[in-house]
Design an enzyme around this catalytic site. Structure first.
Site, PDB file in Angstrom:
ATOM      1  N   LYS A   1       0.844  -1.209   0.000  1.00  0.00           N
ATOM      2  CA  LYS A   1       0.000   0.000   0.000  1.00  0.00           C
ATOM      3  C   LYS A   1       0.868   1.243   0.000  1.00  0.00           C
ATOM      4  O   LYS A   1       0.677   2.160  -0.794  1.00  0.00           O
ATOM      5  CB  LYS A   1      -0.895  -0.012   1.231  1.00  0.00           C
ATOM      6  CG  LYS A   1      -1.399   1.350   1.699  1.00  0.00           C
ATOM      7  CD  LYS A   1      -2.369   1.254   2.820  1.00  0.00           C
ATOM      8  CE  LYS A   1      -2.010   1.901   4.096  1.00  0.00           C
ATOM      9  NZ  LYS A   1      -1.620   3.249   4.222  1.00  0.00           N
ATOM     10  N   ASN A   2       1.851   1.297   0.910  1.00  0.00           N
ATOM     11  CA  ASN A   2       2.585   2.562   1.106  1.00  0.00           C
ATOM     12  C   ASN A   2       3.604   2.828   0.018  1.00  0.00           C
ATOM     13  O   ASN A   2       4.140   3.928  -0.075  1.00  0.00           O
ATOM     14  CB  ASN A   2       3.201   2.595   2.504  1.00  0.00           C
ATOM     15  CG  ASN A   2       2.105   2.674   3.570  1.00  0.00           C
ATOM     16  OD1 ASN A   2       0.957   3.012   3.266  1.00  0.00           O
ATOM     17  ND2 ASN A   2       2.450   2.328   4.802  1.00  0.00           N
TER      18      ASN A   2
ATOM     19  N   CYS B   1      -5.061   8.722   9.579  1.00  0.00           N
ATOM     20  CA  CYS B   1      -5.600   8.058  10.775  1.00  0.00           C
ATOM     21  C   CYS B   1      -5.484   8.965  12.009  1.00  0.00           C
ATOM     22  O   CYS B   1      -4.643   9.846  12.074  1.00  0.00           O
ATOM     23  CB  CYS B   1      -4.780   6.799  11.042  1.00  0.00           C
ATOM     24  SG  CYS B   1      -5.115   5.514   9.860  1.00  0.00           S
TER      25      CYS B   1
ATOM     26  N   ARG C   1       0.595  14.392  13.076  1.00  0.00           N
ATOM     27  CA  ARG C   1       1.122  14.132  11.721  1.00  0.00           C
ATOM     28  C   ARG C   1       1.365  15.407  10.910  1.00  0.00           C
ATOM     29  O   ARG C   1       0.793  15.617   9.851  1.00  0.00           O
ATOM     30  CB  ARG C   1       0.212  13.163  10.981  1.00  0.00           C
ATOM     31  CG  ARG C   1      -0.036  11.893  11.795  1.00  0.00           C
ATOM     32  CD  ARG C   1      -0.823  10.852  11.079  1.00  0.00           C
ATOM     33  NE  ARG C   1       0.027  10.131  10.119  1.00  0.00           N
ATOM     34  CZ  ARG C   1      -0.449   9.135   9.364  1.00  0.00           C
ATOM     35  NH1 ARG C   1      -1.702   8.798   9.425  1.00  0.00           N
ATOM     36  NH2 ARG C   1       0.356   8.501   8.510  1.00  0.00           N
ATOM     37  N   PRO C   2       2.232  16.269  11.399  1.00  0.00           N
ATOM     38  CA  PRO C   2       2.548  17.505  10.654  1.00  0.00           C
ATOM     39  C   PRO C   2       3.292  17.201   9.353  1.00  0.00           C
ATOM     40  O   PRO C   2       3.766  16.087   9.146  1.00  0.00           O
ATOM     41  CB  PRO C   2       3.463  18.253  11.623  1.00  0.00           C
ATOM     42  CG  PRO C   2       4.085  17.194  12.452  1.00  0.00           C
ATOM     43  CD  PRO C   2       3.043  16.107  12.597  1.00  0.00           C
ATOM     44  N   ILE C   3       3.409  18.207   8.491  1.00  0.00           N
ATOM     45  CA  ILE C   3       4.189  18.010   7.248  1.00  0.00           C
ATOM     46  C   ILE C   3       5.297  19.062   7.151  1.00  0.00           C
ATOM     47  O   ILE C   3       5.752  19.409   6.060  1.00  0.00           O
ATOM     48  CB  ILE C   3       3.277  18.060   5.999  1.00  0.00           C
ATOM     49  CG1 ILE C   3       2.519  19.390   5.899  1.00  0.00           C
ATOM     50  CG2 ILE C   3       2.325  16.879   5.957  1.00  0.00           C
ATOM     51  CD1 ILE C   3       1.873  19.587   4.530  1.00  0.00           C
TER      52      ILE C   3
ATOM     53  N   GLN D   1       8.435  18.837   7.658  1.00  0.00           N
ATOM     54  CA  GLN D   1       9.665  18.369   7.000  1.00  0.00           C
ATOM     55  C   GLN D   1       9.483  18.309   5.482  1.00  0.00           C
ATOM     56  O   GLN D   1      10.430  18.550   4.730  1.00  0.00           O
ATOM     57  CB  GLN D   1      10.053  16.976   7.541  1.00  0.00           C
ATOM     58  CG  GLN D   1      10.343  16.970   9.029  1.00  0.00           C
ATOM     59  CD  GLN D   1      11.499  17.906   9.393  1.00  0.00           C
ATOM     60  OE1 GLN D   1      12.624  17.772   8.895  1.00  0.00           O
ATOM     61  NE2 GLN D   1      11.228  18.893  10.244  1.00  0.00           N
TER      62      GLN D   1
ATOM     63  N   ASP E   1       3.501   0.219  12.355  1.00  0.00           N
ATOM     64  CA  ASP E   1       2.232  -0.280  11.788  1.00  0.00           C
ATOM     65  C   ASP E   1       1.882  -1.669  12.293  1.00  0.00           C
ATOM     66  O   ASP E   1       0.750  -2.123  12.122  1.00  0.00           O
ATOM     67  CB  ASP E   1       2.293  -0.299  10.255  1.00  0.00           C
ATOM     68  CG  ASP E   1       2.366   1.101   9.691  1.00  0.00           C
ATOM     69  OD1 ASP E   1       2.664   1.241   8.493  1.00  0.00           O
ATOM     70  OD2 ASP E   1       2.168   2.068  10.454  1.00  0.00           O
TER      71      ASP E   1
ATOM     72  N   ILE F   1       6.931   6.353  17.445  1.00  0.00           N
ATOM     73  CA  ILE F   1       6.740   7.075  16.174  1.00  0.00           C
ATOM     74  C   ILE F   1       5.539   8.015  16.233  1.00  0.00           C
ATOM     75  O   ILE F   1       5.638   9.183  15.868  1.00  0.00           O
ATOM     76  CB  ILE F   1       6.581   6.079  14.999  1.00  0.00           C
ATOM     77  CG1 ILE F   1       7.718   5.061  14.970  1.00  0.00           C
ATOM     78  CG2 ILE F   1       6.438   6.832  13.679  1.00  0.00           C
ATOM     79  CD1 ILE F   1       9.085   5.647  14.704  1.00  0.00           C
TER      80      ILE F   1
ATOM     81  N   ARG G   1      -9.086   0.347   3.794  1.00  0.00           N
ATOM     82  CA  ARG G   1      -8.098   1.283   3.223  1.00  0.00           C
ATOM     83  C   ARG G   1      -6.778   0.574   2.927  1.00  0.00           C
ATOM     84  O   ARG G   1      -6.021   0.992   2.056  1.00  0.00           O
ATOM     85  CB  ARG G   1      -7.828   2.429   4.210  1.00  0.00           C
ATOM     86  CG  ARG G   1      -8.982   3.362   4.415  1.00  0.00           C
ATOM     87  CD  ARG G   1      -8.602   4.531   5.293  1.00  0.00           C
ATOM     88  NE  ARG G   1      -7.400   5.205   4.787  1.00  0.00           N
ATOM     89  CZ  ARG G   1      -6.791   6.198   5.452  1.00  0.00           C
ATOM     90  NH1 ARG G   1      -7.273   6.594   6.608  1.00  0.00           N
ATOM     91  NH2 ARG G   1      -5.728   6.786   4.961  1.00  0.00           N
TER      92      ARG G   1
HETATM   93  C1  EPZ Z   1       3.918   6.623   6.554  1.00  0.00           C
HETATM   94  O1  EPZ Z   1       3.237   7.693   7.192  1.00  0.00           O
HETATM   95  C2  EPZ Z   1       2.885   5.533   6.400  1.00  0.00           C
HETATM   96  N1  EPZ Z   1       1.798   6.020   5.571  1.00  0.00           N
HETATM   97  C3  EPZ Z   1       2.359   5.104   7.772  1.00  0.00           C
HETATM   98  O2  EPZ Z   1       1.507   4.000   7.560  1.00  0.00           O
HETATM   99  C4  EPZ Z   1       3.525   4.644   8.641  1.00  0.00           C
HETATM  100  O3  EPZ Z   1       3.037   4.357   9.942  1.00  0.00           O
HETATM  101  C5  EPZ Z   1       4.574   5.752   8.712  1.00  0.00           C
HETATM  102  O4  EPZ Z   1       4.989   6.129   7.382  1.00  0.00           O
HETATM  103  C6  EPZ Z   1       5.811   5.310   9.483  1.00  0.00           C
HETATM  104  O5  EPZ Z   1       6.362   4.170   8.888  1.00  0.00           O
HETATM  105  C7  EPZ Z   1       1.980   6.076   4.225  1.00  0.00           C
HETATM  106  O6  EPZ Z   1       3.027   5.734   3.719  1.00  0.00           O
HETATM  107  C8  EPZ Z   1       0.817   6.564   3.418  1.00  0.00           C
HETATM  108  P1  EPZ Z   1       6.258   9.641   8.832  1.00  0.00           P
HETATM  109  P2  EPZ Z   1       3.949   9.147   7.276  1.00  0.00           P
HETATM  110  O7  EPZ Z   1       6.334  10.899   8.076  1.00  0.00           O
HETATM  111  O8  EPZ Z   1       4.770   9.371   6.070  1.00  0.00           O
HETATM  112  C9  EPZ Z   1       6.543  12.910  12.239  1.00  0.00           C
HETATM  113  C10 EPZ Z   1      -0.393   2.714   7.752  1.00  0.00           C
HETATM  114  O9  EPZ Z   1      -0.931   2.190   8.731  1.00  0.00           O
HETATM  115  N2  EPZ Z   1       6.628  13.883  11.135  1.00  0.00           N
HETATM  116  O10 EPZ Z   1       7.357   8.632   8.689  1.00  0.00           O
HETATM  117  O11 EPZ Z   1       2.925  10.139   7.636  1.00  0.00           O
HETATM  118  C11 EPZ Z   1       5.196  12.238  12.323  1.00  0.00           C
HETATM  119  O12 EPZ Z   1       4.294  13.017  13.066  1.00  0.00           O
HETATM  120  C12 EPZ Z   1       0.110   4.127   7.879  1.00  0.00           C
HETATM  121  O13 EPZ Z   1      -0.170   2.159   6.636  1.00  0.00           O
HETATM  122  C13 EPZ Z   1       6.916  15.220  11.434  1.00  0.00           C
HETATM  123  O14 EPZ Z   1       7.086  15.594  12.598  1.00  0.00           O
HETATM  124  O15 EPZ Z   1       4.898   8.912   8.537  1.00  0.00           O
HETATM  125  C14 EPZ Z   1       5.521  10.942  13.005  1.00  0.00           C
HETATM  126  O16 EPZ Z   1       5.574  11.162  14.400  1.00  0.00           O
HETATM  127  C15 EPZ Z   1      -0.153   4.724   9.232  1.00  0.00           C
HETATM  128  N3  EPZ Z   1       7.000  16.111  10.413  1.00  0.00           N
HETATM  129  C16 EPZ Z   1       6.926  10.602  12.498  1.00  0.00           C
HETATM  130  O17 EPZ Z   1       7.449  11.827  11.986  1.00  0.00           O
HETATM  131  C17 EPZ Z   1       6.828  15.736   9.104  1.00  0.00           C
HETATM  132  O18 EPZ Z   1       6.934  16.613   8.207  1.00  0.00           O
HETATM  133  C18 EPZ Z   1       6.957   9.586  11.374  1.00  0.00           C
HETATM  134  O19 EPZ Z   1       6.050  10.012  10.384  1.00  0.00           O
HETATM  135  C19 EPZ Z   1       6.533  14.385   8.818  1.00  0.00           C
HETATM  136  C20 EPZ Z   1       6.446  13.470   9.844  1.00  0.00           C
END
Ligand code: EPZ
Length: 422
Positions: free
Chosen positions: A22-23, A117, A122-124, A126, A309, A331, A401
């Protein structure tokens, strides 16, 4: 709204084949935009999130068709808009990949802020930090991220947080940026590598994916290609845990064992039997158990650590372990929404900040349950399959999903699970 009815206590036995990741799929589909040419994507999972991304790209003007084997042909040349807002986009986190793809191809994008979810803020930040480093002007206005750039220029970007999404999104824009981009402290997940391999198949020059430093030589002309998505590490891990929780014996086909090392090791630590092999075509992993698992401790970490996950599915197994398990979720700050539901089944779990203490009980009992997010839903399915008696699980659209044909795959393994459309 649909719900599951599950009669628990049946051992899972037999073989299951894992679907595409999926991811990886949710990033590779938007990445097709970067070449402007038609691509054929194989082994995509038939899940709700893929259907949503397909719908979004079609609404933007892309021509998408399916071949008889289910592969997706995408011709992005007809895309005529760079503003993607609205419910569909904000309902799914992975829509943020459109930012990197549209910025890379058209130097402009407007994307509704991502949803996802209820597992954390989940900020963006970065993602935005990376796009700005490449030369984009970015503002957040009216619930959307608006980005534009006269040109994109390679840069050195250090991620403050190991972020899968930010690593991938920056890669997408960087392949269109003149010169070299270095992403340091990059995520190393298998799907990050899969996206990099897809970009290189389109003619990009991405090196180092799977390590914490990724180098991209951008500005090359990209072309269409055919690409098969890797098997889903998290789906495979979910079935491994379900086999152990039901004291079953299951062969999980179409896996990449190295992607599953953390979960295999943890299950073996629990006293579960895990072996791997190949049938000449695909690798498989066999999981069997005949008694309660031993309690273990889990710390979720970026790959190759224990995947966040699988934290929720693993807790469903450890709820009936011999002894107390300590699960630290490093995480996401709010990924224990399944705990009150497991408690309805007789689980004994207490939470303090990011650590759950799971006091193993003899068995769980069926109950009316409610899924709060994708992997919490998977955890409840596993708990219900292992429990004594009948459970119902509502809000299973969360599960749709991310799991392809879940009830069919489980029924083929002997589970008594029925999907009921209300
Ligand atoms: C991806 O989410 C996956 N989703 C998630 O899977 C997975 O849990 C996660 O990576 C970690 O492996 C998809 O790929 C669509 P991150 P993502 O950015 O990219 C923080 C599932 O169940 N962060 O690695 O959103 C964030 O808040 C889903 O399939 C910032 O602070 O995860 C988190 O605490 C759930 N600023 C940590 O980093 C940012 O700009 C990791 O998030 C981005 C993230």
């Amino acid at each position: 709204m649909a719900y599951y009815r599950i009669n628990g206590g049946k051992r899972l036995e037999g073989a299951v084949t894992i679907s595409g990741a999926k991811n990886a799929a949710l990033a590779i589909i938007p990445a097709v935009i970067l070449s402007g040419e038609s691509c054929l994507l194989e082994n995509l999972p038939e899940i709700e999130d893929v259907r949503i991304v397909e719908e979004i790209l079609t609404s933007m003007g892309a021509a998408i068709s399916r071949t008889p084997d289910g592969s997706m042909r995408i011709d992005p040349s007809g895309i005529n808009t760079f503003s993607v807002t609205g419910k569909m986009v904000s309902s799914m986190r992975a829509s943020y990949y459109l930012l990197g793809a549209l910025l890379g191809r058209y130097k402009k994008a407007e994307i509704a802020l991502p949803g996802g979810c209820a597992i954390g803020q989940r900020p963006i930040d970065q993602h935005i930090k990376g796009m700005r480093a490449l030369g984009a002007d970015i503002v957040i206005q009216g619930g959307s991220v608006k980005a534009r750039a006269d040109k994109l220029k390679g840069a050195e970007i250090y991620l403050d947080v190991v972020s899968v999404g930010a690593t991938i999104n920056i890669m997408l824009a960087a392949v269109a940026a003149e010169g070299q981009t270095i992403i340091a402290n990059a995520a190393k997940e298998p799907h990050v590598v899969d996206v990099a391999n897809f970009l290189n198949m389109m003619g990009a020059n991405v090196k180092g994916a799977g390590t914490d430093v990724i180098r991209i030589q951008g500005g090359r002309r990209l072309h269409g290609c055919t690409y098969a998505v890797i098997p889903d590490q998290i789906e495979a891990g979910t079935f491994m845990i379900a086999a152990a929780a039901t004291r079953g014996d299951v062969i999980i086909n179409n896996v990449i064992p190295t992607h599953l090392e953390a979960i295999s090791a943890k299950l073996m630590e629990c006293g579960v039997t895990v072996s791997e092999g190949d049938d000449g075509r695909d690798f498989f992993i066999r999981v069997s158990a005949d008694k309660r698992p031993r309690a273990v401790n889990i710390k979720t970490l970026p790959y190759p650590g224990f995947p966040t996950d699988l934290q929720q599915p693993m807790m469903a197994l450890l709820a009936t372990a011999e002894g107390n398990s300590f699960i630290m979720e490093n995480i996401f700050e709010n990924r224990f929404n399944h705990v009150p539901e497991l408690a309805k089944m007789g689980a004994s779990i207490s939470i303090s900040s990011r650590t759950a203490t799971v006091e193993g009980v003899e068995r769980l009992y069926g109950a009316p349950l409610c899924a709060s997010d994708l992997r919490a839903g998977a955890a409840l399915v596993i708990a219900a399959l292992a429990a004594e008696g009948e459970s119902t699980i509502s809000h299973i659209h969360f599960i749709d999903r991310g799991y392809e044909f879940l009830e069919q795959k489980l029924r083929a393994l002997g589970a008594d699970i029925t999907r009921i459309e209300e």
